[in-house]
Scaffold this active site. Structure first.
Site, PDB file in Angstrom:
ATOM      1  N   ARG A 135       0.826  -1.209   0.000  1.00  5.45           N
ATOM      2  CA  ARG A 135       0.000   0.000   0.000  1.00  5.45           C
ATOM      3  C   ARG A 135       0.861   1.260   0.000  1.00  5.45           C
ATOM      4  O   ARG A 135       0.415   2.318  -0.395  1.00  5.45           O
ATOM      5  CB  ARG A 135      -0.879   0.041   1.268  1.00  5.45           C
TER       6      ARG A 135
ATOM      7  N   ARG B  10       9.660   5.736  -3.470  1.00  9.19           N
ATOM      8  CA  ARG B  10       9.971   6.647  -4.582  1.00  9.19           C
ATOM      9  C   ARG B  10      11.411   7.138  -4.518  1.00  9.19           C
ATOM     10  O   ARG B  10      11.889   7.509  -3.453  1.00  9.19           O
ATOM     11  CB  ARG B  10       9.080   7.887  -4.531  1.00  9.19           C
TER      12      ARG B  10
ATOM     13  N   ARG C 268      -8.521  -6.174  13.841  1.00  9.84           N
ATOM     14  CA  ARG C 268      -7.785  -5.313  14.747  1.00  9.84           C
ATOM     15  C   ARG C 268      -8.717  -4.187  15.161  1.00  9.84           C
ATOM     16  O   ARG C 268      -9.492  -3.666  14.354  1.00  9.84           O
ATOM     17  CB  ARG C 268      -6.540  -4.723  14.079  1.00  9.84           C
TER      18      ARG C 268
ATOM     19  N   ARG D 127       0.343   5.875  16.409  1.00 16.03           N
ATOM     20  CA  ARG D 127       0.519   7.205  15.828  1.00 16.03           C
ATOM     21  C   ARG D 127      -0.255   8.241  16.614  1.00 16.03           C
ATOM     22  O   ARG D 127      -1.142   7.900  17.409  1.00 16.03           O
ATOM     23  CB  ARG D 127       0.113   7.220  14.351  1.00 16.03           C
TER      24      ARG D 127
ATOM     25  N   GLU E 133      -3.323   6.745  19.017  1.00 18.39           N
ATOM     26  CA  GLU E 133      -3.973   5.500  18.593  1.00 18.39           C
ATOM     27  C   GLU E 133      -3.251   4.293  19.167  1.00 18.39           C
ATOM     28  O   GLU E 133      -2.047   4.156  18.985  1.00 18.39           O
ATOM     29  CB  GLU E 133      -3.938   5.377  17.063  1.00 18.39           C
TER      30      GLU E 133
ATOM     31  N   TYR F 269      -9.941  -5.082   3.457  1.00 17.86           N
ATOM     32  CA  TYR F 269      -9.233  -3.862   3.857  1.00 17.86           C
ATOM     33  C   TYR F 269      -9.452  -2.804   2.771  1.00 17.86           C
ATOM     34  O   TYR F 269      -8.554  -2.452   2.013  1.00 17.86           O
ATOM     35  CB  TYR F 269      -7.746  -4.200   4.021  1.00 17.86           C
TER      36      TYR F 269
ATOM     37  N   ASP G  41     -10.227   0.847   1.150  1.00 22.92           N
ATOM     38  CA  ASP G  41     -10.152   2.291   1.350  1.00 22.92           C
ATOM     39  C   ASP G  41     -11.522   2.886   1.005  1.00 22.92           C
ATOM     40  O   ASP G  41     -12.347   2.231   0.370  1.00 22.92           O
ATOM     41  CB  ASP G  41      -9.082   2.902   0.429  1.00 22.92           C
TER      42      ASP G  41
HETATM   43  N1  UDP Z   1       3.537   1.049   7.696  1.00 19.70           N
HETATM   44  C1  UDP Z   1       4.763   1.039   8.311  1.00 19.70           C
HETATM   45  N2  UDP Z   1       5.258   2.186   8.843  1.00 19.70           N
HETATM   46  C2  UDP Z   1       4.588   3.345   8.806  1.00 19.70           C
HETATM   47  C3  UDP Z   1       3.336   3.387   8.156  1.00 19.70           C
HETATM   48  C4  UDP Z   1       2.831   2.210   7.629  1.00 19.70           C
HETATM   49  O1  UDP Z   1       5.399  -0.001   8.384  1.00 19.70           O
HETATM   50  O2  UDP Z   1       5.086   4.349   9.331  1.00 19.70           O
HETATM   51  C5  UDP Z   1       3.025  -0.207   7.133  1.00 19.70           C
HETATM   52  C6  UDP Z   1       2.259  -1.015   8.170  1.00 19.70           C
HETATM   53  O3  UDP Z   1       2.513  -2.374   7.919  1.00 19.70           O
HETATM   54  C7  UDP Z   1       0.839  -0.689   7.866  1.00 19.70           C
HETATM   55  C8  UDP Z   1       0.856  -0.568   6.361  1.00 19.70           C
HETATM   56  O4  UDP Z   1       2.112   0.030   6.089  1.00 19.70           O
HETATM   57  O5  UDP Z   1      -0.029  -1.704   8.294  1.00 19.70           O
HETATM   58  C9  UDP Z   1      -0.268   0.236   5.764  1.00 19.70           C
HETATM   59  O6  UDP Z   1      -0.286   1.505   6.337  1.00 19.70           O
HETATM   60  P1  UDP Z   1      -1.419   2.537   6.045  1.00 19.70           P
HETATM   61  O7  UDP Z   1      -0.923   3.852   6.470  1.00 19.70           O
HETATM   62  O8  UDP Z   1      -1.880   2.352   4.660  1.00 19.70           O
HETATM   63  O9  UDP Z   1      -2.550   2.044   7.044  1.00 19.70           O
HETATM   64  P2  UDP Z   1      -3.923   2.756   7.453  1.00 19.70           P
HETATM   65  O10 UDP Z   1      -3.767   4.220   7.156  1.00 19.70           O
HETATM   66  O11 UDP Z   1      -4.987   2.085   6.644  1.00 19.70           O
HETATM   67  O12 UDP Z   1      -4.038   2.490   8.889  1.00 19.70           O
END
Ligand code: UDP
Length: 371
Positions: A170, A174, A247, A278, A304, A352, A354
């Site tokens: 996801r 870059r 989760r 976060r 969170e 999952y 979006d």
């Molecule tokens: N992820 C990570 N570090 C970060 C942010 C995301 O390893 O700082 C990984 C983690 O495995 C997470 C996945 O990327 O489950 C998807 O993150 P995303 O931000 O897409 O999750 P959401 O916003 O849906 O909670």
């Protein structure tokens, strides 16, 4: 008698309800919460739209979805670029040249690519079989250790070696100085909040809140020709084949008497020691301003905490691993045998999704149902 009973006033339910009404159908929407909008619900606190069930940043490549949803809200120019905090060291996300420069001191894209290649080779991964291997082969071991491992294991409560690799795909990687978290053509936050957007979708539609469908199922089923069910599929069947894993997230919200706590909407705590995953500072989704463009004096933050879902908790993320995939397939078979019920949305389809994918899926269902 209604044509459609829609269980759940989240995005899937609201889009379906809107389209059904437009097609001349009679519609009743119910939700067990005291509010509409499901997990995209926002609530004003100190003039700030607080994302009560977690941060939602709308982004899509789907022009049809974008044209659709912008009928119900104007979107601002917010671009997601979270900051990672690893024991007080800050890194730019998603993985881009700023991240690589800070991590290794590399300056050119070539140097960054070489560094990743070197670490991938040293790890000996050819065909990634799980999230850990996938992550290392995308960005190398240093970034995996500092920015992925701790965060992912906190978020999912499972070792990265036991998680599917698609989760990490996801995130963009870059070799440019582009820290936009999403590769999407369209992105933003609805001006005035998501709740207002969903209220616009539900305009003129009968909505009953604080109504638990599963508690009075027979009574509700008798009220409509068809049911659109957007709750958890295993709960619908009273968990008779076992519980699917989810989760859950707990939010600790705090209003602070200062204008700026962390200078960004999202800061991810990527070490394993910090107990939260976060911190969201909601005002930055709207540039720290109220609707008149005034600076807001206070700020609201949400820490969170991720946890394993147990009955009674709010399910947030389906755990799309093999075991749960198999159980879901069995529930899906049962679902297909329910003559008048359609299952949709993140919980109804155990996916999952979006927001844009939820809207696309609801619109597809509308085409099938309402043609
Ligand atoms: N992820 C990570 N570090 C970060 C942010 C995301 O390893 O700082 C990984 C983690 O495995 C997470 C996945 O990327 O489950 C998807 O993150 P995303 O931000 O897409 O999750 P959401 O916003 O849906 O909670």
């Amino acid at each position: 008698m209604y044509d459609y009973l829609i269980v759940g006033a989240g995005l899937y339910g609201a889009v379906f309800a809107h389209e059904a009404k437009k097609a001349g159908k009679s519609v009743l929407v119910i939700d067990k919460r005291p509010n509409i909008a499901g997990n995209v619900y926002t609530e004003k606190v100190e003039g700030i739209n607080v994302h009560k069930y977690g941060a939602h940043i709308f982004h899509t490549n789907n022009k049809k979805v974008w044209n659709y949803i912008t009928q119900f809200a104007e979107f601002n120019r917010f671009t997601n670029s979270p900051v990672a905090n690893y024991h007080g060291e800050l890194y730019s996300l998603p993985f881009n040249m700023y991240t690589f420069n800070k991590m290794w001191g590399v300056v050119t894209p070539e140097e960054a690519a070489d560094k990743i290649e070197e670490q991938r080779k040293a790890a000996g991964i050819t065909e990634p079989k799980n999230l850990e291997e996938q992550a290392i082969s995308l960005v190398g071991t240093d970034i995996y250790e500092k920015l992925i491992k701790g965060y992912t294991e906190k978020q999912w409560g499972r070792p990265c070696t036991e998680l599917p690799s698609f989760i990490i795909k996801r995130l963009p990687v870059r070799l440019t100085f582009d820290n936009n978290y999403f590769n999407a053509l369209y992105q933003g936050i609805p001006v005035g909040g998501y709740t207002k957007m969903v209220a616009n979708l539900l305009d003129g539609i009968e909505v009953r809140l604080n109504e638990d469908y599963l508690e009075k199922k027979a009574e509700y089923d008798a009220m409509a020709e068809k049911v659109i069910y957007t709750g958890a599929i295993d709960a619908y069947f009273d968990y008779k084949l076992g519980t699917l894993e989810y989760r859950s997230v707990r939010f600790e919200n705090e209003t602070l008497d200062k204008p700026n706590f962390q200078g960004n909407a999202a800061v991810n705590y990527t070490d394993v020691e910090t107990p939260w995953t976060r911190i969201i500072e909601h005002k930055w989704f709207e540039f720290g301003k109220d609707e008149e463009g005034n600076d807001l004096p206070k700020t609201v933050i949400s820490r969170e905490y991720s946890s394993e879902w147990k009955p009674g908790d709010e399910p947030y993320y389906p755990v799309n691993d093999e075991k749960n995939g198999q159980l879901y397939a069995q529930y899906k078979e049962l679902a297909e045998k329910e003559p008048k019920v359609i299952f949709g949305g993140r919980l109804g389809e155990y996916k999952y999704y979006d927001m844009d994918a939820v809207i696309a899926s609801a619109l597809d269902m509308c085409e099938k149902q309402l043609a």
